[in-house]
Design a protein around this motif. Structure first.
Motif, mmCIF file in Angstrom:
data_model
loop_
_atom_site.group_PDB
_atom_site.id
_atom_site.type_symbol
_atom_site.label_atom_id
_atom_site.label_comp_id
_atom_site.label_asym_id
_atom_site.label_seq_id
_atom_site.Cartn_x
_atom_site.Cartn_y
_atom_site.Cartn_z
ATOM 1 N N THR A 187 -15.925 5.789 -22.981
ATOM 2 C CA THR A 187 -17.280 5.857 -22.425
ATOM 3 C C THR A 187 -17.349 5.078 -21.124
ATOM 4 N N ASP A 188 -16.719 3.897 -21.103
ATOM 5 C CA ASP A 188 -16.673 3.030 -19.931
ATOM 6 C C ASP A 188 -15.271 2.450 -19.824
ATOM 7 N N VAL A 189 -14.854 2.145 -18.589
ATOM 8 C CA VAL A 189 -13.541 1.556 -18.347
ATOM 9 C C VAL A 189 -13.710 0.348 -17.433
ATOM 10 N N VAL A 190 -13.075 -0.771 -17.817
ATOM 11 C CA VAL A 190 -13.077 -1.964 -16.976
ATOM 12 C C VAL A 190 -11.646 -2.443 -16.795
ATOM 13 N N LEU A 191 -11.372 -3.063 -15.648
ATOM 14 C CA LEU A 191 -10.042 -3.591 -15.373
ATOM 15 C C LEU A 191 -9.894 -4.983 -15.981
ATOM 16 N N THR A 192 -8.659 -5.327 -16.308
ATOM 17 C CA THR A 192 -8.375 -6.608 -16.954
ATOM 18 C C THR A 192 -8.919 -7.781 -16.141
ATOM 19 N N ASP A 193 -8.749 -7.736 -14.840
ATOM 20 C CA ASP A 193 -9.236 -8.802 -13.977
ATOM 21 C C ASP A 193 -10.769 -8.785 -13.959
ATOM 22 N N GLY A 194 -11.381 -9.802 -14.550
ATOM 23 C CA GLY A 194 -12.832 -9.877 -14.597
ATOM 24 C C GLY A 194 -13.469 -9.027 -15.672
ATOM 25 N N TRP A 195 -12.700 -8.680 -16.701
ATOM 26 C CA TRP A 195 -13.209 -7.735 -17.700
ATOM 27 C C TRP A 195 -14.402 -8.283 -18.478
ATOM 28 N N LEU A 196 -14.405 -9.583 -18.782
ATOM 29 C CA LEU A 196 -15.486 -10.135 -19.610
ATOM 30 C C LEU A 196 -16.834 -10.026 -18.895
ATOM 31 N N ALA A 197 -16.869 -10.392 -17.617
ATOM 32 C CA ALA A 197 -18.120 -10.288 -16.865
ATOM 33 C C ALA A 197 -18.575 -8.840 -16.768
ATOM 34 N N ALA A 198 -17.615 -7.921 -16.596
ATOM 35 C CA ALA A 198 -17.965 -6.500 -16.503
ATOM 36 C C ALA A 198 -18.555 -5.992 -17.812
ATOM 37 N N THR A 203 -23.269 -4.225 -21.105
ATOM 38 C CA THR A 203 -24.046 -4.318 -22.352
ATOM 39 C C THR A 203 -25.327 -5.139 -22.176
ATOM 40 N N ASP A 204 -25.716 -5.371 -20.912
ATOM 41 C CA ASP A 204 -26.937 -6.151 -20.620
ATOM 42 C C ASP A 204 -26.918 -7.514 -21.311
ATOM 43 N N GLY A 205 -25.717 -8.107 -21.364
ATOM 44 C CA GLY A 205 -25.573 -9.444 -21.915
ATOM 45 C C GLY A 205 -25.421 -9.502 -23.419
ATOM 46 N N ARG A 206 -25.606 -8.383 -24.112
ATOM 47 C CA ARG A 206 -25.552 -8.399 -25.573
ATOM 48 C C ARG A 206 -24.136 -8.598 -26.103
ATOM 49 N N GLY A 207 -23.164 -7.968 -25.491
ATOM 50 C CA GLY A 207 -21.804 -7.974 -25.994
ATOM 51 C C GLY A 207 -21.502 -6.752 -26.841
ATOM 52 N N VAL A 208 -20.322 -6.728 -27.426
ATOM 53 C CA VAL A 208 -19.855 -5.569 -28.190
ATOM 54 C C VAL A 208 -19.789 -5.913 -29.678
ATOM 55 N N ASP A 209 -19.813 -4.886 -30.504
ATOM 56 C CA ASP A 209 -19.794 -5.101 -31.953
ATOM 57 C C ASP A 209 -18.385 -5.309 -32.498
ATOM 58 N N ILE A 210 -17.429 -4.584 -31.931
ATOM 59 C CA ILE A 210 -16.042 -4.672 -32.396
ATOM 60 C C ILE A 210 -15.111 -4.741 -31.193
ATOM 61 N N ARG A 225 -15.763 -14.348 -26.912
ATOM 62 C CA ARG A 225 -16.970 -14.503 -26.096
ATOM 63 C C ARG A 225 -17.673 -13.166 -25.842
ATOM 64 N N SER A 226 -16.897 -12.067 -25.903
ATOM 65 C CA SER A 226 -17.476 -10.752 -25.598
ATOM 66 C C SER A 226 -18.264 -10.172 -26.758
ATOM 67 N N LEU A 227 -18.184 -10.793 -27.940
ATOM 68 C CA LEU A 227 -18.805 -10.223 -29.131
ATOM 69 C C LEU A 227 -20.316 -10.451 -29.154
ATOM 70 N N ALA A 228 -21.021 -9.460 -29.656
ATOM 71 C CA ALA A 228 -22.448 -9.597 -29.951
ATOM 72 C C ALA A 228 -22.599 -10.399 -31.245
#
Length: 324
Positions: A187-198, A203-210, A225-228
């Motif tokens: 659905t979305d792709v982010v690069l390793t460099d800076g991935w957490l901020a992306a 996710t509008d700051g919420r984070g991911v479920d898994i 840190r990326s987890l909701a």
């Protein structure tokens, strides 16, 4: 028969194609004329003697095949002439003939080629176990996968939506791998460099479920840190080579979990589980709800290069060795 054999524990480059005797059928075994065999990261570790299971030297590399049944036990669910995919367990796959336990052999859906079939069982059933059993994926949840252009990664991208995910975020190291991830359903792709901020922005700051992590290494803490709230980080492997540690106080911050997901151990300790998995996954493959893998193909003579492509992380998708 011809086979790809490990004679010295010196890594993938030590794999040689040799002539050896065909394996003998054992009680409850299915003899298969192998057309293609899958390669997975444990094969890399086994060539160095670093995997938890250590077959005696010399051994034939690989653990999954697709081919045509030559011989099957009386009353078995497969018969001579059937197109099948199978697990051979501890090696014994990248050879012109293989023998697999009857309960680890399954008919291949008609819409899937033998080459693609060789890339299904190990990765797809690992991902199914991760998301269904260990991750408890709920309808509409967001899944993030590291190493998204690799074998486990592309399986996650292909399967997560069919298993209920509403969004699947791929983390990759290069733009070329980003294209692989998109082609496999990210659905979305982010690069390793800076991935957490992306990811936080996506996710509008919420984070991911898994988070499904076959990589390990330095990004592990950022995965937490990326987890909701109530998110789950699934530990699948350590292709980065470094086994991370976790400060457990981090788990309290948002009631998150770090969960081990060792599919092979579960299969061996839960008789019948493999058949339960296939009963759910096979109709999704046969109907096209889960697209078959589009493997990177190597001829038998280039098995060393096939396994090395996982070792040096140049592989884009599932790697399969063709034998016929």
């Amino acid at each position: 028969m011809r086979a790809a054999q490990v004679g010295k524990l010196e890594g993938p480059d030590a794999i040689e194609v040799v002539e050896i005797d065909e394996p003998k059928a054992f009680p409850g075994g299915v003899v298969i004329d192998v057309h293609a065999a899958g390669v997975a990261f444990p094969d890399v570790l086994m060539t160095r003697g670093q995997y938890q299971m250590k077959p005696e030297l010399p051994f034939v590399v690989g653990g999954e095949v697709a081919g045509i049944v030559r011989q099957a036990p009386e009353g078995a669910h497969v018969r001579p002439g059937d197109r099948v995919l199978a697990l051979t367990l501890l090696g014994n796959a990248i050879a012109e003939v293989a023998v697999a336990p009857v309960d680890m052999v399954f008919r291949l859906p008609d819409n899937i080629s033998l080459q693609a079939g060789a890339g299904i069982l190990f990765n797809d059933l690992t991902v199914h176990f991760c998301l269904r059993n260990r991750g408890r994926l709920a309808e509409g949840e967001t899944v993030l996968v590291h190493g998204a252009a690799g074998g486990i990664g592309t399986s996650t991208l292909r399967m997560a939506g069919a298993l209920g995910a509403g969004r699947v975020i791929a983390v990759v190291s290069t733009e070329a791998k980003a294209e692989v991830a998109r082609a496999n359903g990210a659905t979305d792709v982010v690069l390793t460099d800076g991935w957490l901020a992306a990811v936080k922005e996506l996710t509008d700051g919420r984070g991911v479920d898994i988070v499904l992590d076959p990589v390990g290494g330095d990004r592990f803490t950022d995965s937490i840190r990326s987890l909701a709230s109530a998110g789950r980080l699934l530990v699948v492997g350590f292709t980065a080579g470094k086994i991370p540690t976790v400060k457990v106080n981090r788990l309290l911050l948002k009631n998150v979990e770090v969960v081990g997901a060792a599919w092979g151990e579960w299969v061996m300790s839960h008789p019948g589980y493999l058949a339960e998995q296939w009963a759910e996954v096979e109709p999704l493959l046969a109907s096209g709800k889960i697209a078959p893998p589009e493997p990177v193909l190597f001829p038998l003579e280039e098995t060393a290069a096939a396994v090395a492509s996982l070792d040096n992380r140049t592989a884009k998708g599932k790697v399969v060795v063709t034998l016929r």
